[in-house]
Enzyme design. Structure first.
Site, PDB file in Angstrom:
ATOM      1  CD  GLN A  74      -3.025  -4.317   6.759  1.00 39.85           C
ATOM      2  OE1 GLN A  74      -2.906  -3.379   6.094  1.00 39.85           O
ATOM      3  NE2 GLN A  74      -3.760  -5.308   6.373  1.00 39.85           N
ATOM      4  CE  LYS A  92      -3.735  -2.531   2.408  1.00 45.13           C
ATOM      5  NZ  LYS A  92      -4.284  -2.827   3.445  1.00 45.13           N
ATOM      6  CG  ASP A 133      -9.168   0.051   5.195  1.00 43.31           C
ATOM      7  OD1 ASP A 133      -9.289  -0.266   4.007  1.00 43.31           O
ATOM      8  OD2 ASP A 133      -8.122  -0.481   6.092  1.00 43.31           O
TER       9      ASP A 133
END
Ligand code: NAD
Length: 314
Positions: free
Chosen positions: A96, A52, A119
Site C-alpha cells: 500500500q 481490499k 498491483d
C-alpha cells in the site's frame, strides 16, 4: 446522463470471482491468497487496505494483512517482501502506497516477484503493459478499463484526454487507451501541471480521465456536450457536518458537469470499487498461473524452498 456505477460493476466481477473460487475449491485447488503490506497509520491507506481485505473475504480469497510500524526500517521491509516472494501460498503481494519517506518505494516495488505483482507496479509489469504483452495491469487503470467495458463504452477512434501523469494512474491509463486493442485505439492527450490551454484541450475530448487530486477542478466550461468522464480523484475535504469530519471529493465539479455528460463516474462509488475489483482479478490470475499444472515447474514454480513463515508485526 448515465452514472457509471462502480459499485454495481465491481459487484458483478466479485460475484463471478466468487463462483470461480468455489470451482477451485471443488477441484481441490488452493484459493487465491493476497498479502497486503501496510506501513504506518495513514488513515486513508488504512481504509483502502481494510476494504481490499474485506473484499477478499467476501469472495472466498485468503488474505493476510501485514501492518508494520511507521518506523520499520527499509531492510526489515525488504525482508518481509522477500519472505512473501518465497511463500508458495501467497499469490499476490500488495504494497500500500505511499510509504514513509525513509523507505524507497522504488526499491521495495522492484523486489516484488513480478509473478506476484498484482498491483502491476514492477518495471517488468509496466514494460509488458507498454508493449501490449500479457501482464498484470495496475489496479486503477485496469479498473477503469473494466468499467468502460461493463457499460459497453467504445474507445476506438475517440479522443481521450488524461489529466495527471502519475505512474499509478495517469501515465498507465494514457498508454492503455492508446494501445491497438479492443480497450484502446483512442487518440490520447496526456495533460499535466505544465500543460498550456488545458481548457481548450478538454473541450475537444470525447473521454476525460481526471486524475490530478484537486477537488472540483474540472468545470462545466471545460467539457463538451456528451463527454464521458472518469473521475479518479479522491480527496478528503473537511466537513464538520460529517461524523468522520470529512467528505470525499472527486476532481470533477460533479454538480455542474454531470448534466453535460453521456456517462460520468460518481465519487465515491465509481473508480474506487473498480480498483479493488481489478486487484482481485489480478490475484485470481496470479493464483491460476502460479499453480497451473502447465506452469514450467508443474504448478510449483513459486516454491523456492522458503519456509513460508511470516513475521507479522502489528
Ligand atoms: P499524483 O499526485 O501522483 O499526480 C497528480 C498529477 O496531476 C501530476 O502528474 C500533476 O502533473 C497533475 N496535475 C496537478 N495539477 C494539475 C493541473 N492544475 N493541471 C493539470 N495537471 C495537474 O496523483 P495520483 O496518485 O495519480 O492521484 C490522483 C488522484 O486520484 C488523487 O485524488 C488520488 O487520491 C486519486 N486516486 C484514486 C484511486 C482510486 O482507486 N479511485 C487510485 C489512485 C489515486
Amino acid at each position: 446522463m448515465q452514472l457509471l456505477d462502480g459499485k454495481l460493476a465491481s459487484q458483478a466481477i466479485k460475484d463471478d470471482l466468487k463462483i470461480k473460487v468455489e470451482e477451485l475449491k471443488k477441484q481441490g485447488n488452493k484459493v487465491p491468497h493476497l498479502a497486503a503490506v501496510l506501513v504506518g497509520n495513514n488513515g486513508a491507506s488504512e481504509t483502502y487496505v481494510a476494504s481490499k481485505v474485506k473484499s477478499c473475504e467476501e469472495i472466498g480469497f485468503k488474505s493476510t494483512l501485514l501492518h508494520l510500524e511507521n518506523n520499520v526500517s527499509e531492510e526489515e521491509l525488504l525482508e518481509v517482501i522477500h519472505k512473501l516472494n518465497y511463500d508458495k501460498d501467497v499469490d499476490g503481494i500488495l504494497m500500500q502506497l505511499p510509504m514513509p519517506k525513509h523507505i524507497s518505494e522504488e526499491k521495495i516495488i522492484n523486489l516484488i516477484d513480478p509473478a506476484k505483482d498484482v498491483d502491476g507496479f514492477h518495471p517488468v509489469s509496466v514494460g509488458k503493459m507498454v508493449l501490449g504483452s500479457e501482464t498484470f495491469i495496475s489496479a486503477t487503470p485496469y479498473g477503469i478499463l473494466l468499467l468502460l467495458h461493463h457499460y459497453n463504452i467504445k474507445t476506438k477512434g475517440k479522443h481521450a484526454v488524461v489529466i495527471g501523469r502519475s505512474n499509478i494512474v495517469g501515465r498507465p491509463i494514457s498508454i492503455l487507451l492508446s494501445r491497438n486493442d479492443d480497450t484502446g485505439n483512442c487518440t490520447v492527450t496526456l495533460c499535466h501541471s505544465h500543460t498550456k490551454n488545458l481548457k481548450e484541450i478538454c473541450l475537444q475530448a470525447d473521454i476525460i480521465i481526471a486524475a490530478l487530486g484537486k477537488p472540483g477542478f474540472l468545470k462545466a466550461d471545460m467539457v463538451k456536450q456528451d463527454v464521458v468522464i472518469i473521475d479518479v480523484g479522491i480527496t478528503r475535504v473537511s466537513d464538520a457536518s460529517k461524523k468522520s469530519g470529512y467528505t470525499l471529493k472527486g476532481d470533477v465539479d460533479f454538480e455542474n458537469v454531470s448534466s453535460m455528460c453521456s456517462y460520468i463516474t460518481p465519487v465515491p462509488g465509481g473508480v474506487g470499487p473498480m480498483t479493488i475489483a481489478a486487484l482481485l482479478m489480478n490475484t485470481y490470475k496470479a493464483c491460476c498461473e502460479n499453480h497451473s499444472p502447465l506452469s514450467p515447474e508443474g504448478g510449483n514454480k513459486k516454491d523456492y524452498g522458503g519456509d513460508g513463515e511470516l513475521n507479522i508485526v502489528h
